[in-house]
Design an enzyme around this catalytic site. Structure first.
Site: not given
Ligand code: NDP
Ligand code: HSE
Length: 419
Positions: A122, A194, A198
């Site tokens: 998560e 990054d 994601k």
């Protein structure tokens, strides 16, 4: 909220004692048996007398007490190998590592299923915001049309400061690093890797489709200057690093990360500082909005520890695989408005020559601002176009770059549509 697990088992191995690792340690130190760090001699300013501390991963793997390993080292190597070895040794794994989950998530999740252990992540997307669990669990009845948002705290912090204080990127980066938001190599934040990791993770979950990193269009924020915020503001917009995954009218999935002009009057424009926000559009639920701290020690620890509680309660649900999969499309056919800032010769006819090149590809100009006049006789020209096709825009840019009166196209930013 200390000792959230409310039991005395020391069954956790912690890999990494940096920004996030320390915050996790602080909350559950009584449950941690051993800790892996890189540098054993570093001064840490925390009480470590009741845990084994090592720089050898095998010590953690062979610690008989350890049932769950929390990986908070970051980066691809050796984190990937450590996660894999942990799963093969029948340990549950919790990780905040988006790079590993983007590149190897499919393989590792299958390995975890095969070994009957949990692999939860998560914290890998949007720090403290619960987004993976809602997509897998609470929203699993939906087919999704789009997932878009601000999912990098460092760049959002930097862009917010640039916008509010007229600073340049390099002047603000150090602050974001000092606050513990940035990756150990901040290029990953600034150049958008990054956010790319994601959105790849979110795409896999929301669209049941494997999107490799080279299928995700990527642009970071390094070409944005503080004056772009002033010009964008005059046109009614701000600038954010936006990650989107959306299904187009041909049922193809387009996944991209790039700076975007956001209309000042939509909620995404007010997501500032280290905050992240994700907007999900589901066929049943409609539009949902998740907002919160996208980076930072405690916020990220919140996600890590919630995964730990999920394992303790066995409250884990795997992806529902009834969903259809999608083919991936490229950026070429994307259709949007464009903002361009050009440095041009301050002479008559410049705009006409640029408009002529756009006209060749049916691109119309919606507004023009002529700005700063420099001593060398050049000026900033800001152009906003009507919606056009990416391929045509790229072709026009090549032509315009070669015009004698155009010294440089300094930025080209896509305008996000909220209609
Ligand atoms: P830090 O750089 O602050 O900490 C990294 C830790 O890992 C350090 O304790 C370091 O040891 C240890 N380490 C590094 N390399 C090795 C190695 N080869 N072997 C053993 N230990 C090693 O990272 P963060 O805490 O900021 O980030 C950790 C993870 O969490 C990353 O995956 C990051 O992307 C993710 N994340 C971070 C967020 C944030 O706000 N910082 C938010 C969300 C996710 P030593 O102390 O000895 O140097
Ligand atoms: N460097 C990352 C960010 C950490 O700034 O969003 C959270 O994933």
């Amino acid at each position: 909220m200390k000792n959230i697990l409310h039991y005395s088992n020391k069954n956790i191995g912690l890999l990494g004692l940096g920004t996030v690792g320390k915050a996790v340690y602080d909350e559950i130190f009584t449950n941690i048996s051993s800790v892996l760090v890189k540098n054993l001699t570093k001064s840490r300013n925390i009480e470590l007398s009741n845990v084994k501390i090592t720089n050898n991963f095998q010590d953690i793997l062979q610690d008989k007490n350890v049932e769950t390993i929390i990986e908070l080292i970051g980066g691809e190597t050796p984190a990937y190998e450590y996660i894999k070895e942990s799963i093969k040794s029948k340990k549950n794994v919790i990780t905040a590592n988006k790079e590993v989950m983007a590149k190897y998530g499919k393989e590792l999740l299958e390995l975890a299923t095969k070994n009957k252990v949990f692999l939860l992540y998560e914290a890998s997307v949007a720090g403290g915001i619960p987004i993976i669990s809602p997509i897998i669990k609470d929203l699993s009845a939906n087919e999704f049309k789009s997932v878009r948002g601000i999912i990098n705290g460092t760049t959002n912090y930097i862009l917010t400061k640039m916008s509010r204080e007229n600073l340049e990127l390099i002047e603000v980066l150090k602050e974001a690093q000092d606050l513990g938001y940035a990756e150990s190599d901040p290029t990953s934040d600034i150049e958008g890797f990054d956010a790319q990791y994601k959105i790849s993770i979110l795409s896999r979950l929301a669209f049941n489709s494997d999107v490799s990193l080279d299928q995700i269009y990527l642009e970071g924020i390094s070409s944005i200057k503080s004056k772009d915020f002033d010009y964008a503001n005059e046109l009614g917009y701000t600038i954010k690093l936006l990650a989107t995954a959306s299904i187009n009218s041909n049922e193809l999935l387009l996944v991209k990360v790039h700076p975007a002009l956001i209309p000042n009057d939509v909620p995404m424009a007010s997501v500032n500082g280290v905050l992240n926000a994700v907007e999900i559009d589901g066929d049943l639920v409609g539009t949902l909005w998740f907002q919160g701290a996208g980076a930072g020690a405690k916020a990220t620890a919140s996600s890590v520890l919630s995964d730990l509680i999920r394992i303790r309660n066995s409250d884990v649900q795997s992806i529902v695989n009834h969903k259809k999969t999608y083919k991936i499309t490229s950026m070429d056919k994307h259709f949007c408005q464009y903002y361009l800032r050009l440095n041009v010769s301050d002479k008559p006819g410049v705009l006409a020559s640029i408009a002529k090149e756009f006209g060749e590809r049916n691109i119309s100009i919606s507004s023009v601002l002529q700005k700063d006049l420099y001593e060398n006789g050049s000026a900033d020209l800001v152009i906003m176009t009507y919606p056009s096709i990416e391929k045509d825009m790229q072709a026009s840019i090549k032509k315009i770059t070669n015009l004698e009166s155009v010294f440089n196209i300094e930025s080209m930013i896509r305008v996000e549509s909220y209609k």
